[in-house]
Write a protein that holds these residues in place. Structure first.
Motif, PDB file in Angstrom:
ATOM      1  N   LEU A 135      -8.534  -0.373   2.036  1.00 59.77           N
ATOM      2  CA  LEU A 135      -8.765   0.718   1.877  1.00 59.77           C
ATOM      3  C   LEU A 135      -8.500   1.826   2.591  1.00 59.77           C
ATOM      4  O   LEU A 135      -8.369   2.688   2.378  1.00 59.77           O
ATOM      5  CB  LEU A 135      -9.932   0.400   1.949  1.00 59.77           C
ATOM      6  N   VAL A 136      -8.745   0.886   4.430  1.00 57.21           N
ATOM      7  CA  VAL A 136      -8.257   2.678   5.337  1.00 57.21           C
ATOM      8  C   VAL A 136      -7.692   2.901   4.979  1.00 57.21           C
ATOM      9  O   VAL A 136      -7.427   4.411   5.402  1.00 57.21           O
ATOM     10  CB  VAL A 136      -8.941   1.542   6.146  1.00 57.21           C
ATOM     11  N   GLY A 137      -6.367   2.010   4.729  1.00 56.33           N
ATOM     12  CA  GLY A 137      -4.765   3.263   4.515  1.00 56.33           C
ATOM     13  C   GLY A 137      -5.478   3.907   3.800  1.00 56.33           C
ATOM     14  O   GLY A 137      -4.920   5.263   3.620  1.00 56.33           O
ATOM     15  N   VAL A 138      -5.381   4.183   2.694  1.00 55.17           N
ATOM     16  CA  VAL A 138      -5.852   4.763   1.211  1.00 55.17           C
ATOM     17  C   VAL A 138      -6.279   5.589   1.760  1.00 55.17           C
ATOM     18  O   VAL A 138      -6.076   6.845   0.978  1.00 55.17           O
ATOM     19  CB  VAL A 138      -6.498   3.277  -0.334  1.00 55.17           C
ATOM     20  N   VAL A 139      -7.247   5.418   1.863  1.00 54.31           N
ATOM     21  CA  VAL A 139      -8.514   6.934   2.738  1.00 54.31           C
ATOM     22  C   VAL A 139      -7.469   7.849   3.301  1.00 54.31           C
ATOM     23  O   VAL A 139      -7.443   8.605   3.473  1.00 54.31           O
ATOM     24  CB  VAL A 139      -9.883   6.538   2.803  1.00 54.31           C
ATOM     25  N   LEU A 140      -6.646   7.233   4.500  1.00 54.68           N
ATOM     26  CA  LEU A 140      -5.808   7.972   5.418  1.00 54.68           C
ATOM     27  C   LEU A 140      -5.131   9.056   4.767  1.00 54.68           C
ATOM     28  O   LEU A 140      -5.090  10.010   4.863  1.00 54.68           O
ATOM     29  CB  LEU A 140      -5.529   7.031   6.754  1.00 54.68           C
ATOM     30  N   ILE A 141      -4.118   8.101   3.784  1.00 57.78           N
ATOM     31  CA  ILE A 141      -2.476   8.396   3.432  1.00 57.78           C
ATOM     32  C   ILE A 141      -3.854   9.289   1.950  1.00 57.78           C
ATOM     33  O   ILE A 141      -3.102  11.069   2.187  1.00 57.78           O
ATOM     34  CB  ILE A 141      -2.456   7.732   2.889  1.00 57.78           C
ATOM     35  N   ALA A 142      -4.044  10.012   1.452  1.00 59.27           N
ATOM     36  CA  ALA A 142      -5.191  10.542   0.472  1.00 59.27           C
ATOM     37  C   ALA A 142      -5.613  12.083   1.541  1.00 59.27           C
ATOM     38  O   ALA A 142      -5.845  12.897   0.972  1.00 59.27           O
ATOM     39  CB  ALA A 142      -6.795   9.309  -0.342  1.00 59.27           C
ATOM     40  N   LEU A 143      -6.464  11.358   2.650  1.00 63.91           N
ATOM     41  CA  LEU A 143      -6.835  12.458   3.318  1.00 63.91           C
ATOM     42  C   LEU A 143      -6.082  12.923   3.586  1.00 63.91           C
ATOM     43  O   LEU A 143      -5.724  14.546   4.189  1.00 63.91           O
ATOM     44  CB  LEU A 143      -7.554  12.519   4.672  1.00 63.91           C
ATOM     45  N   ILE A 144      -4.282  12.235   4.344  1.00 63.05           N
ATOM     46  CA  ILE A 144      -3.835  13.619   5.120  1.00 63.05           C
ATOM     47  C   ILE A 144      -3.200  13.604   3.990  1.00 63.05           C
ATOM     48  O   ILE A 144      -2.182  15.488   3.709  1.00 63.05           O
ATOM     49  CB  ILE A 144      -2.335  12.610   5.473  1.00 63.05           C
TER      50      ILE A 144
END
Lengths: 99, 626, 267
Positions: free
Chosen positions: B611-620
């Protein structure tokens, strides 16, 4: 109040479902979190279907439901098998994935 | 028979293999198998010689290609045997002396439990040595070269339960390896320069090559020859090699193997002919070694070590002759041949003496053996006269020619080289007479427990045969320059040059020096009493007694710096090369350890990671506006 | 346009119960809350002009899926409340921050999106859905059929426990019991007294002594039994006005002397 409001609602529900998956140890509860996330997605599909006046969104939501039903059946079967094997359904117990 | 010459190699090789695997059931008769194999090789060689003598002098070189060894590549090498006057000379020397020594060994090794193994090694040596001299390419020669090295190692260390014998074997092996590197380098340079390592191609193209190339190849070959023939500065192993049984010393470390270096130089004549500087180095090395060996021989009390020093010195003569160019090649081989006979004969005599004296080797405890060991005395005496160069014995005909040839030339060379050869003759006379008188004349200085007796016929007959050779071979060969002409197709025709001193003067000087040397030896060791323990002696005596401190010099000059260099390299390798690789590997391992911590086995941690990865990618994507 | 009232009702009906996923302890409570959420979503579908989906949502989710969850909970133990203390270090913070971040991110993206709604206001109807489903998406329908069958078979395979020993018939069971030395006749029934259903009171033998084995073993283990002597004493004490005052039909002394189950409030 447009159908867009429901999309916001879906985002909130999705976040709650995700948090449940992360925070709850009980496999059944975590699974219900997954179900909530699926339903949030469905709500988005239906809302967009409404916005564009097309039925395809609803069709997609319908398919999602069917797939979710199948997934629930298998998932619950796995939970039962897990319970038989370990006498628990805590997600912290099967730490066999440890590297 | 020339087409069957491969049998001369194959038979002893097969016999060696058979004797090694046959096991104990062959103990009773295995040595006769070895003798028969060696004799068969001699018969094959003799047949080939007779066939060759029946041919024209021009057609006497026959190449026999057995099979392709390294086909098809840039380097094309066949396994082929070259039968020409030079190689057949060696074949005869090796198989004849070898067979005699096989017979001798049957008696000499009678009480040794491992006699079968001894004969297996001897046969292996015969096969390897024949391969060495018959090879038609440097690469195949190298196989024989290594084979004799192996056989030498096995035989020096034959009694390897004695620690110092095993060490001596190792020493010989290691020193020989240094020479082998020279041969390998020479082959590499030949391949680079001529694209081939077989004699035919190399010798055909050698005259066109540059002098520098030929000099480099020649010096590398000289290094190889020095290692194998115990020439300065790689002479240190030969004295210790006397740890082997005496027949081994006679065959390998006197008659045949140690002369392989001379063979290599003479065989490579077309290369050396184009490189005068390399020839000069060969001659100088020979001169140094002949004096060095003579000095060492004068001080040694161990009969075998004195003979070993003499061998060194005599091979120095041969190298000197080989370094003189076409005028010396034939004499080098001639001296090699006669030396093979008389030195082998003397070694066998020494073995006979040791046999009688309970394996003692200290000449100061011998003396007056003339009366009890008449045959040994006579045969040894003939060898002694031969090596002294007294006419008409063999040594005179070969050594005198070398001294004469050494005096040929211009500038300082004839004086230095000829002078060394001349002085060497006198020294030889002294130390060989010293050895002879100390052993057979004077008073009996025996230890109490010895009862000298003549050896059995199985030992004396080979000695007699060799003594006859020592006496008359030179005369036979030298009559009408028979041997020189025989070798001419290989060594080339030498123009006659007059030495800087007239020949009769040289002969007279040589004989005078020889007589003086022998007389001094008679005065000191024949007539006068010889102390039973060695006197302290002067600095020169101690120096010679300790082989000119060759081991210490080697240790200080080569071993220590080599060790330091190796250590430095090892350290550098460990610190820099390995260090970089290891550090990198450690880094990855640590990274793995760190990432292993992430692998908690907790499903929920994995879900959180996702989930953190998904959020980070989405954030980027959102913030970066991608 | 969508009725604002409907939206807020749906919002309240979905967000508040779904929070039970995060904070409620008993899985049964959570499941019932999710049922509420599903109903709320069904209402939202109807309000968004998808009555067919609304009905399907009710039938599939509330009717089938959530009930299946409840069945599974019954199988694995209904009443084990989850310990809410977090065992993985930092998991709580990571979970809240990631989920919250995801929510904020999604909302910001939705806020940025500019979608021009086409106000055709076509109401989705079962016929329209069916027309598309069985024309354009008929192949998907077939595949979904396979999927459902596979899922059903998969669930059977996963939960099936092969029988390792042959099934024993009643006759065999009886024979085994007799061989083990069990009493071949029935145990005596518990004692019955007029004012009590008395399953927990032992019967009396002809000598007036209580027969211990006449009371169910389960009650004994739970320590919910009484002996006849005590009960008789209570019977003789009926004219005590204290007991009459109790609303319970059962004898008053009964409740006081009974040992309740561990962990339960005495009634």
């Amino acid at each position: 109040m447009t159908a867009m409001s429901f999309v916001y609602l879906a985002a909130i529900l999705f976040a709650i479902g995700a948090a449940a998956v992360l925070l709850r140890r009980n496999a059944i509860v975590a699974f219900m979190g997954v179900e909530l996330m699926l339903n949030a997605a469905n709500l988005v599909l239906v809302a967009f279907s409404r916005m564009y006046g097309e039925l395809d969104g609803q069709i997609m939501a319908f398919f999602v439901m069917v797939v979710a039903a199948a997934e629930v059946v298998v998932g619950l079967a796995i939970i039962i098998a897990l319970f038989r094997a370990r006498q628990t359904i805590s997600l912290d117990e099967p730490a066999e994935l440890k590297g | 028979m020339q087409s069957l010459i491969w049998l001369a190699i194959a038979i002893p090789l097969a016999s060696a293999a058979f004797l090694l695997v046959a096991g104990k059931r062959a103990d009773a008769w295995g040595h006769w198998v070895g003798v028969v194999a060696s004799s068969a090789a001699f018969l094959v060689g003799a047949g080939a010689l007779l066939e060759m003598l029946g041919q024209d002098a021009a057609n006497r070189a026959t190449t026999l290609t057995l099979w392709e060894f390294i086909p098809g590549s840039d380097l094309n090498v066949n396994v082929g045997l070259l039968v020409d006057p030079l190689s057949i000379t060696f074949v005869m020397l090796i198989t004849f002396v070898g067979t005699l020594i096989h017979f001798y060994s049957v008696a000499y090794m009678e009480h040794d439990v491992a006699r079968r193994r001894f004969f297996a090694y001897l046969n292996l040596f015969i096969a390897a040595m024949l391969l060495l001299v018959l090879a038609d390419s440097y690469l195949l020669l190298f196989f024989g070269w290594e084979g004799v090295g192996l056989a030498s190692y096995l035989l020096i260390g034959f009694w390897n339960h004695r620690n110092e014998y095993a060490t001596a074997a190792n020493k010989a092996f290691v020193v020989n390896r240094i020479g082998d590197i020279g041969l390998i380098i020479a082959m590499g340079m030949m391949f680079a320069a001529f694209g081939a390592v077989d004699f035919t191609t190399v010798f055909a193209e050698a005259p066109e090559a540059s002098t520098a190339t030929l000099t480099a190849i020649g010096l590398a070959l000289l290094l190889a020859a020095c290692g194998k023939s115990a020439q300065f500065p790689l002479q240190s192993w030969l004295g210790d090699a006397m740890a082997g049984p005496t027949p081994v010393s006679a065959l390998i470390h006197a008659a045949t193997m140690v002369t392989a270096g001379v063979y290599l130089i003479v065989r490579s004549a077309p290369i050396f002919n184009g490189a005068p500087n390399a020839q000069l180095v060969v001659a100088v090395v020979g001169a140094i070694t002949l004096l060095l060996g003579a000095f060492i021989g004068m001080a040694k009390d161990d009969i075998k070590k004195a003979l070993a020093a003499s061998t060194m010195s005599q091979i120095g003569y041969m190298m000197l002759a080989a370094g003189l160019g076409p005028i010396g090649y034939a004499f080098a081989i001639f001296h090699l041949l006669t030396h093979g006979f008389f030195k082998a004969g003397m070694f066998l005599g020494a073995g006979s003496v040791m046999h009688a004296m309970n394996d003692q080797v200290d000449m100061r405890r011998f003396g007056a053996l003339r009366g009890v060991m008449v045959i040994t005395w006579v045969t040894f005496g003939l060898g002694w006269l031969a090596i002294l160069g007294i006419p008409p014995f063999s040594g005179y005909w070969s050594k005198d020619k070398i001294i004469e040839a050494a005096f040929v030339g211009e500038g300082w060379q004839p004086w230095v080289l000829g002078g060394a050869a001349l002085i060497g003759a006198g020294l030889t006379a002294f130390y060989m007479s010293r050895l002879f008188f100390m052993t057979f004349h004077g008073k009996a200085r025996w230890t109490d427990d010895v009862h000298p007796h003549e050896s059995s016929p199985l030992m004396t007959v080979p000695m007699i045969v060799l003594a006859v050779g020592s006496a008359f071979l030179g005369l036979f060969m030298a009559t009408g320059d028979r041997f020189t002409h025989f070798l001419e197709p290989v060594t080339g025709h030498a123009e006659h040059h007059d030495p800087v001193i007239p020949i009769p003067v040289i002969i007279a000087l040589t004989l005078a020096l020889v007589i003086v040397g022998a007389a001094v030896a008679w005065m000191k060791y024949g007539r006068a009493d010889v102390p039973e323990t060695a006197p302290a002696g002067s600095l020169a005596t101690i120096t010679a007694r300790n082989d000119f401190f060759q081991d210490g010099v080697n240790r200080a000059v080569f071993q220590r710096p080599g060790q330091h260099l190796t250590r430095t390299l090892v350290y550098a390798d460990a610190a820099i090369v390995d260090g970089a690789v290891n550090k990198q590997a450690h880094g990855w391992a640590r990274l793995g350890e760190a990432s292993r911590k992430l692998q908690t086995g907790q499903v929920r941690s994995y879900a959180a990671t996702m989930l953190v990865g998904v959020v980070l990618i989405a954030l980027i994507i959102v913030v970066g506006g991608l | 346009m969508v009725s604002e009232v409907l939206f807020w009702i749906v919002a309240a009906l979905t967000v508040i119960p779904s929070l039970a996923l995060l904070f409620a302890k008993r899985p049964v409570h959570i499941a019932m809350s999710i049922v509420l959420v599903m109903v709320g979503l069904a209402a939202a579908y109807v309000g968004l002009g998808a009555p067919f989906l609304g009905v399907v949502q009710i039938v599939v989710y509330t009717g089938a899926v959530m009930m299946m969850f409840l069945f599974v909970m019954m199988l694995v133990g209904v009443d084990n409340a989850e310990d809410m203390r977090e065992t993985i270090k930092g998991q709580k913070w990571i979970g809240f921050l990631a989920a919250g971040g995801l929510g904020i991110l999604l909302i910001s993206v939705i806020g940025d999106a500019s979608i021009e709604p086409r106000l055709t206001d076509t109401v989705g109807n079962p016929e329209g859905v069916a027309m598309i489903l069985f024309s354009e998406y008929v192949l998907v329908m077939e595949v979904l059929g396979f999927l459902l069958i596979t899922a059903a078979v998969g669930a059977l395979v996963l939960t099936h426990v092969p029988r390792l020993t042959p099934r024993r018939t009643q006759v065999e069971l009886q024979a085994a019991r007799v061989l083990a030395g069990a009493n071949p006749v029935n145990k005596p029934m518990p004692g019955v007294y007029a004012r009590h259903n008395a399953l927990d009171v032992p019967a009396l033998d002809p000598q007036g002594q209580p027969i211990e084995e006449s009371v169910s073993r389960v009650l004994e283990i739970r320590r919910q039994t009484q002996d006849g002597q005590e009960f008789r004493a209570q019977l003789e004490d009926t004219d005590n006005p204290d007991h009459e005052a109790r609303p319970h039909g059962a004898p008053s002394r009964d409740a006081d002397t009974r040992n309740t189950r561990d962990g339960e409030e005495p009634k």
